[in-house]
Every structure is written in C-alpha cells, then in structure tokens.
Design a protein around this motif. Structure first.
Motif, PDB file in Angstrom:
ATOM      1  N   GLU B 114     -16.371  -7.520  -3.646  1.00 20.92           N
ATOM      2  CA  GLU B 114     -16.169  -6.072  -3.575  1.00 20.92           C
ATOM      3  C   GLU B 114     -14.747  -5.721  -3.982  1.00 20.92           C
ATOM      4  OE1 GLU B 114     -16.941  -4.935   0.464  1.00 20.92           O
ATOM      5  OE2 GLU B 114     -19.068  -4.574   0.067  1.00 20.92           O
ATOM      6  N   LYS B 115     -14.610  -4.537  -4.571  1.00 21.90           N
ATOM      7  CA  LYS B 115     -13.276  -3.996  -4.851  1.00 21.90           C
ATOM      8  C   LYS B 115     -13.064  -2.812  -3.922  1.00 21.90           C
ATOM      9  CE  LYS B 115     -12.426  -1.417  -8.502  1.00 21.90           C
ATOM     10  NZ  LYS B 115     -12.260  -1.042  -9.916  1.00 21.90           N
ATOM     11  N   TRP B 116     -11.988  -2.858  -3.185  1.00 26.89           N
ATOM     12  CA  TRP B 116     -11.659  -1.771  -2.272  1.00 26.89           C
ATOM     13  C   TRP B 116     -10.490  -0.979  -2.875  1.00 26.89           C
ATOM     14  CZ3 TRP B 116     -10.987  -5.315   2.654  1.00 26.89           C
ATOM     15  CH2 TRP B 116     -12.213  -5.912   2.946  1.00 26.89           C
ATOM     16  N   LEU B 117     -10.665   0.328  -2.957  1.00 27.35           N
ATOM     17  CA  LEU B 117      -9.598   1.206  -3.452  1.00 27.35           C
ATOM     18  C   LEU B 117      -8.968   1.909  -2.254  1.00 27.35           C
ATOM     19  CD1 LEU B 117      -8.083   2.481  -5.868  1.00 27.35           C
ATOM     20  CD2 LEU B 117      -9.855   4.251  -5.901  1.00 27.35           C
ATOM     21  N   LEU B 118      -7.667   1.772  -2.137  1.00 24.73           N
ATOM     22  CA  LEU B 118      -6.935   2.293  -0.980  1.00 24.73           C
ATOM     23  C   LEU B 118      -5.906   3.326  -1.434  1.00 24.73           C
ATOM     24  CD1 LEU B 118      -6.190  -1.226   0.565  1.00 24.73           C
ATOM     25  CD2 LEU B 118      -8.172   0.235   1.021  1.00 24.73           C
ATOM     26  N   ASN B 119      -5.843   4.417  -0.690  1.00 23.37           N
ATOM     27  CA  ASN B 119      -4.842   5.459  -0.945  1.00 23.37           C
ATOM     28  C   ASN B 119      -3.769   5.334   0.139  1.00 23.37           C
ATOM     29  OD1 ASN B 119      -3.419   7.745  -1.548  1.00 23.37           O
ATOM     30  ND2 ASN B 119      -5.012   9.188  -0.930  1.00 23.37           N
ATOM     31  N   LEU B 120      -2.570   4.942  -0.255  1.00 24.30           N
ATOM     32  CA  LEU B 120      -1.499   4.687   0.706  1.00 24.30           C
ATOM     33  C   LEU B 120      -0.360   5.669   0.476  1.00 24.30           C
ATOM     34  CD1 LEU B 120      -1.272   0.774   0.270  1.00 24.30           C
ATOM     35  CD2 LEU B 120      -2.916   2.093   1.621  1.00 24.30           C
ATOM     36  N   TRP B 121       0.423   5.881   1.514  1.00 25.84           N
ATOM     37  CA  TRP B 121       1.594   6.738   1.351  1.00 25.84           C
ATOM     38  C   TRP B 121       2.642   6.409   2.409  1.00 25.84           C
ATOM     39  CZ3 TRP B 121      -3.041   8.252   3.332  1.00 25.84           C
ATOM     40  CH2 TRP B 121      -3.059   8.826   4.601  1.00 25.84           C
ATOM     41  N   CYS B 122       3.835   6.932   2.170  1.00 30.01           N
ATOM     42  CA  CYS B 122       4.961   6.728   3.078  1.00 30.01           C
ATOM     43  C   CYS B 122       5.524   8.099   3.427  1.00 30.01           C
ATOM     44  CB  CYS B 122       6.017   5.866   2.380  1.00 30.01           C
ATOM     45  SG  CYS B 122       7.572   5.725   3.246  1.00 30.01           S
ATOM     46  N   GLU B 123       5.830   8.278   4.708  1.00 30.59           N
ATOM     47  CA  GLU B 123       6.387   9.557   5.184  1.00 30.59           C
ATOM     48  C   GLU B 123       7.749   9.308   5.827  1.00 30.59           C
ATOM     49  OE1 GLU B 123       1.961  10.952   6.791  1.00 30.59           O
ATOM     50  OE2 GLU B 123       3.654  10.839   8.167  1.00 30.59           O
ATOM     51  N   SER B 124       8.615  10.313   5.705  1.00 30.74           N
ATOM     52  CA  SER B 124       9.862  10.322   6.483  1.00 30.74           C
ATOM     53  C   SER B 124       9.937  11.690   7.165  1.00 30.74           C
ATOM     54  CB  SER B 124      11.077  10.109   5.570  1.00 30.74           C
ATOM     55  OG  SER B 124      11.348  11.282   4.827  1.00 30.74           O
ATOM     56  N   GLY B 125      11.070  11.990   7.777  1.00 29.90           N
ATOM     57  CA  GLY B 125      11.244  13.299   8.399  1.00 29.90           C
ATOM     58  C   GLY B 125      11.183  14.434   7.398  1.00 29.90           C
ATOM     59  N   ARG B 126      11.278  14.119   6.097  1.00 28.09           N
ATOM     60  CA  ARG B 126      11.208  15.159   5.058  1.00 28.09           C
ATOM     61  C   ARG B 126       9.814  15.252   4.455  1.00 28.09           C
ATOM     62  NH1 ARG B 126      15.366  12.237   4.504  1.00 28.09           N
ATOM     63  NH2 ARG B 126      14.543  11.062   2.757  1.00 28.09           N
ATOM     64  N   GLY B 127       8.840  14.608   5.084  1.00 30.48           N
ATOM     65  CA  GLY B 127       7.470  14.655   4.572  1.00 30.48           C
ATOM     66  C   GLY B 127       7.137  13.414   3.764  1.00 30.48           C
ATOM     67  N   GLN B 128       6.132  13.547   2.902  1.00 25.20           N
ATOM     68  CA  GLN B 128       5.671  12.406   2.114  1.00 25.20           C
ATOM     69  C   GLN B 128       6.713  12.071   1.030  1.00 25.20           C
ATOM     70  OE1 GLN B 128       1.878  12.459  -0.442  1.00 25.20           O
ATOM     71  NE2 GLN B 128       1.141  11.886   1.596  1.00 25.20           N
ATOM     72  N   THR B 129       7.162  10.838   1.027  1.00 22.99           N
ATOM     73  CA  THR B 129       8.200  10.447   0.057  1.00 22.99           C
ATOM     74  C   THR B 129       7.649   9.580  -1.065  1.00 22.99           C
ATOM     75  OG1 THR B 129       8.743   8.422   1.265  1.00 22.99           O
ATOM     76  CG2 THR B 129       9.964  10.418   1.868  1.00 22.99           C
ATOM     77  N   THR B 130       6.567   8.867  -0.790  1.00 18.71           N
ATOM     78  CA  THR B 130       6.054   7.888  -1.753  1.00 18.71           C
ATOM     79  C   THR B 130       4.535   7.834  -1.625  1.00 18.71           C
ATOM     80  OG1 THR B 130       8.030   6.587  -1.239  1.00 18.71           O
ATOM     81  CG2 THR B 130       6.359   5.511  -2.593  1.00 18.71           C
ATOM     82  N   THR B 131       3.845   7.738  -2.761  1.00 22.60           N
ATOM     83  CA  THR B 131       2.397   7.533  -2.732  1.00 22.60           C
ATOM     84  C   THR B 131       2.074   6.276  -3.528  1.00 22.60           C
ATOM     85  OG1 THR B 131       2.035   8.889  -4.699  1.00 22.60           O
ATOM     86  CG2 THR B 131       1.941  10.011  -2.567  1.00 22.60           C
ATOM     87  N   CYS B 132       0.954   5.649  -3.177  1.00 23.93           N
ATOM     88  CA  CYS B 132       0.635   4.385  -3.844  1.00 23.93           C
ATOM     89  C   CYS B 132      -0.861   4.111  -3.757  1.00 23.93           C
ATOM     90  CB  CYS B 132       1.409   3.252  -3.181  1.00 23.93           C
ATOM     91  SG  CYS B 132       1.180   1.636  -3.962  1.00 23.93           S
ATOM     92  N   MET B 133      -1.488   3.862  -4.884  1.00 22.55           N
ATOM     93  CA  MET B 133      -2.881   3.411  -4.899  1.00 22.55           C
ATOM     94  C   MET B 133      -2.877   1.880  -4.964  1.00 22.55           C
ATOM     95  SD  MET B 133      -4.422   6.263  -4.699  1.00 22.55           S
ATOM     96  CE  MET B 133      -6.123   5.721  -4.869  1.00 22.55           C
TER      97      MET B 133
END
Lengths: 185, 139
Positions: B114-133
């Motif tokens: 199986e291939k799993w597709l994941l939607n990841l992200w990073c947050e700081s006090g200023r909101g979402q700073t980084t997104t990553c598939m």
C-alpha cells in the motif's frame, strides 16, 4: 556580521546561461556510519531502532542499519575543507553549505533562502555507502518579494552511491534576492 | 517505539503530534550533525539581514522532523517513497516551540503493498510555518 552577503555575483543574462546545465558535482567526504546517524538523530530527539540497532533493522527486512531517508542530503554535502586546501584567515567570508544555484550560478543577488524542497527516494543508505551529488539548474522565475527583488532558482540534485545506484532525486527551490548592505526589511 | 501500527490506518487518521522547542543550542547541534553551516541557521544577526527575526531552522531539520513524525506513528514497517513538496511559509526561529502534526489523506494499493499519502505541517505561535506531503510504502 549582519552585512555579510553571499552567492556568486553576476548578471541575469549569466544566470540564464546556466539554465539546464550541470552547476555542481562532488562526493560527500564521509561514508555512512553509526556515529553520524546518532548525532543526526540527537537534536531531533528521534528514536527509531532501525537507525541504531542492526537486529531491529534486519527484523523488518533491511540487511543492516539503515540511515534515515533524509540523511542523504547530509552525506551528500561537499566537504568544507580537505587536506591540501588553504587555511582560512580571520577576514575570509565564512564558508556556507555548497548549494550550487547560490555559489556557482552568477546572479545580481547577495542573499538567499530555501523556500521549497521535494525528494523521491529509490535506495536506502547503509553503513559504508558514500554519496555523490550532481546538481542542475532547471528553472528560473524572476520575482520581487517583501525581502527584495530576485528570482526563484530550482536546482535538481541526483544522489548516487559509489556503485552508481540512484539513491534519491531532489528538487530544491532557492529564492535569491538583493538587499542593500545594512538594510534589513 | 512500536514496530508496527496497532491497527491498519484509515483516511482521516491523525498522527500523534510532536512538540519541540527551537533553541540556539539545538540549531548548532543540528548544523553539526546535518552539515548545513549556512550562517542564518546559527547566527541571528545574519538571519535578521535575510528577513528573519532570529536564527532559524534549516530545511534538513524540518525534513528530518517530518520523518520522525511519521516513524513515531507508523514504526519501522514503512519505507519513505517521497517527502515533499515541503514548503516553508514562515521562518522557524530560536524561541519558537514547534508543533509537528499530520493526517492520512489517501491509501492506495500498489504492486507490493500500500501507498499511504500523508499531509503534514508544522505550527508555531505565528500559525502554520511549514507544510509537507509524504508518501510511504507499506509492503
């Protein structure tokens, strides 16, 4: 130090002349080994036994310890100094990571940062592997952002083992821009 | 760390979040380990000249943290096929406490599992700073 600039200076015409050419090629100086894997895991507080325990790696089908996938970049970084290179003096600019679209491609820019990256993995890295990298400039998009006028440069990096197997292919987007020295936007 | 997920994942599953404070010591340790000695990742004055408020985490650190997020959740039983696009929307600077999060967005059968597709992200006090598939293969 805040006025330090970096990147190879030149005209946009010189930047365009590098499009679709090889702009960097080298081998990482160190083979994959457990010590460098442990030090890479440490600042991330990353605990996964396949990266530190041969038995755990073999239990899930790897022939040996396996390096974290994204360590390919670290093993593929060019050396900062090698025997035979000249010594640094106190007035020299500090050496930064060798990103060819910054340091080998001329552009009228003195600052830069990465904005996006993606990588496809083909082969895991095991102890003893050595990583080579060939970089090509594959896209140029001129743009003015809040920090200043510049361009997004896309670098395609192909990482291979000493055996010639392709480990990974990465695309890295760097925004290079110009800031007047002493001015922080 | 578990060797396998307790149950097969489903679309919509949420990965356990990871919180990590960004200190200058951590950035220096990271630079030494990942070999990215670009000045803005350990020298706040240089980082400020490039538009950040202080020294900020480099791409290799963020990519490694997303790899940790997935390993913490899935264990040893998966292989990474693709990381990215990883988009840096804002700087992750000294003094920030980062929260790495993610969820499962697709599961597809492939030739060897199986291939799993994941939607990841990073947050700081200023909101979402980084997104990553991320794409991983479960054989």
């Amino acid at each position: 130090m805040s006025d330090v600039g970096w990147g190879l200076w030149g005209s946009w015409e010189e930047t365009e002349a590098c499009l679709n050419t090889v702009v960097g090629e080298w081998w990482g100086p160190d083979p994959v080994e457990p010590g460098s894997i442990r030090r890479w895991l440490e600042p991330k507080e990353f605990d996964c036994a396949i990266h530190t325990d041969v038995g755990a790696a073999r239990a899930v089908g790897f022939p040996d310890l396996v390096a974290p996938a994204s360590m390919v970049f670290s093993y593929g970084v060019a050396p900062y100094w090698l025997p035979g290179d000249s010594s640094k003096s106190i007035d020299d600019e500090p050496t930064q990571i060798q990103i060819p679209v910054i340091f080998n491609v001329p552009a009228p820019c003195n600052k830069s940062f990465a904005t996006s990256m993606e990588v496809e993995f083909n082969e895991p890295l095991y102890p003893g592997d050595v990583v080579g990298c060939v970089s090509r400039l594959i896209d140029i998009q001129r743009k003015t952002l809040k920090v200043g006028p510049g361009a997004f440069l896309r670098q395609e990096d192909t990482y291979t083992k000493q055996s010639g197997e392709v480990i990974a292919v990465a695309n890295l987007d760097i925004f290079r821009f110009y800031v007047e020295q002493g001015v922080t936007k | 760390m578990t060797e396998k997920l307790a149950k097969a994942p489903a679309v919509g599953d949420v990965l356990p979040a990871i919180e990590i404070p960004i200190t200058l010591q951590r950035l220096v340790m990271e630079a030494g380990a990942n070999r990215d000695f670009s000045l803005m990742h350990h020298d706040s004055a240089v980082a400020q000249s490039a538009g950040a408020s202080a020294a900020f985490a480099n791409t290799f650190f963020l990519m490694g943290m997303f790899e940790r997020l997935v390993r913490n959740w899935a264990g040893s039983c998966i292989r990474f096929k693709k990381i990215g696009p990883l988009k840096m929307l804002n700087f992750n600077v000294v003094g920030d406490t980062l929260l790495f999060r993610g969820k499962v967005v697709a599961i597809d059968e492939v030739e060897r599992g199986e291939k799993w597709l994941l939607n990841l992200w990073c947050e700081s006090g200023r909101g979402q700073t980084t997104t990553c598939m991320v794409e991983v293969i479960k054989e």
